[in-house]
Scaffold this motif. Sequence first.
Motif: not given
Ligand code: FAD
Length: 373
Positions: A31-33, A36-40, A43-46, A175-177, A332-339
Amino acid sequence: MAKEIAVVGAGIVGATASYYLARAGYQVTIFDEGIGQATAAAAGIICPWLSRRRNKKWYRLVSEGAAFYRQLMSDLDSDGFPTDAYKQCGTIILGNKPGYIQEVHDRAVERRKAAPMIGTIKILAGEELKGIIPPLVPMDNALFVGGGARVDGQALTQVLLQAALSFDGCIHNEHITLSKNKEAFSVNTLNGAVSFDAVILAVGAWLPQALEPLGYTVDVRGQKGQLLVLQTDSPDAKDYPVVMPQGEIDLLPFEGGRVIVGASHENDKGYDLEPDPSILTPMLGQAIALIPSLKNADLADVRVGTRAYTSDFSPFFGTVPGLEQCYTASGLGSSGLTSGPLIGYSLAQMIQSKQTSLDEADYSTNHYITQTP
Ligand SMILES: Cc1cc2nc3c(=O)[nH]c(=O)nc-3n(C[C@H](O)[C@H](O)[C@H](O)COP(=O)(O)OP(=O)(O)OC[C@H]3O[C@@H](n4cnc5c(N)ncnc54)[C@H](O)[C@@H]3O)c2cc1C
């Protein structure tokens, strides 16, 4: 009958967990709403090995996370899926402060003993640097780290979801609750409340909102990140390494002459997703100061996403305290694409009662998720 798993959130964590669970024979409902997803937006630095951060648990996570990309790419490849979202293109570090490049060099050499993936480490004189990235302004010296990589988070997530669906998975854009009563812990969908054998809450920065109705307080806040996607007419750009100058911006070349300039870290803007020219215009100026030809590039896109941070900047994953069938990860902060891929894989391992390569106690949810009295 195959166990049924719900994965809420299809960012890098949820998509990786879905892939490995579906691959292992579980029936996965994602399920995904899509807000504001961080992943999409990322930037993508590893390239975690050069960080000055002294937190050993964090370093182990990101270092093993960077190494895990090799397994992930090999698994996708053997399942017949493309792996070009990830590329080990090397990283160039720039810095004008005296001694900075030598300091980063020495740290990289030390860390390579335990992380051979770092590969070549070489201080480049001005001419050598120009040979690698011709449009860069002249610099006295820089550091090249061969193991650095870039990943297109959005493209990788799409491939992982496609792979999960090719096994036994389905995806719903909604959106899921969550709700809990004495009998059951349920996922509330558009079609009513559904019970699963296990649920993964991979909702990134939105974990507090997801768990609050169940009586939990979560130590996670949102941080706004913005970046620019420029379109150049230079097809060679795709072969350049990632450029990490000292300061806020980084430059990431991608296929098709795209160059990403990013990213901002805005702590006071939380979940806001509006592009802000007062932040983006100076970032573009800094990029042009390094690569003057970027002033001729077209602005192809502006991406805004929300990172998840805990109060001590450490990620966590595991089961939600008191809810054994509910697994989660956040912070996961700013290194979440890495971890993120390693964390998603670890959650899938935990659901299968398999050992993870990380010490789960180091990333325990107990420190960040508390039951409201
Ligand atoms: C601008 C930017 C640059 C970055 N650059 C880097 C980088 O260079 N290198 C690096 O390692 N990391 C980077 N990061 C960090 C990394 O992108 C994130 O830490 C990581 O993508 C987080 O992944 P996640 O799966 O935890 O969360 P997300 O990618 O945020 O995914 C969470 C998903 O949950 C969905 N969701 C939330 N609540 C609900 C609900 N109730 N029902 C259904 N769906 C829901 C949201 O729609 C979203 O799609 C960057 C982040 C940003 C914003």
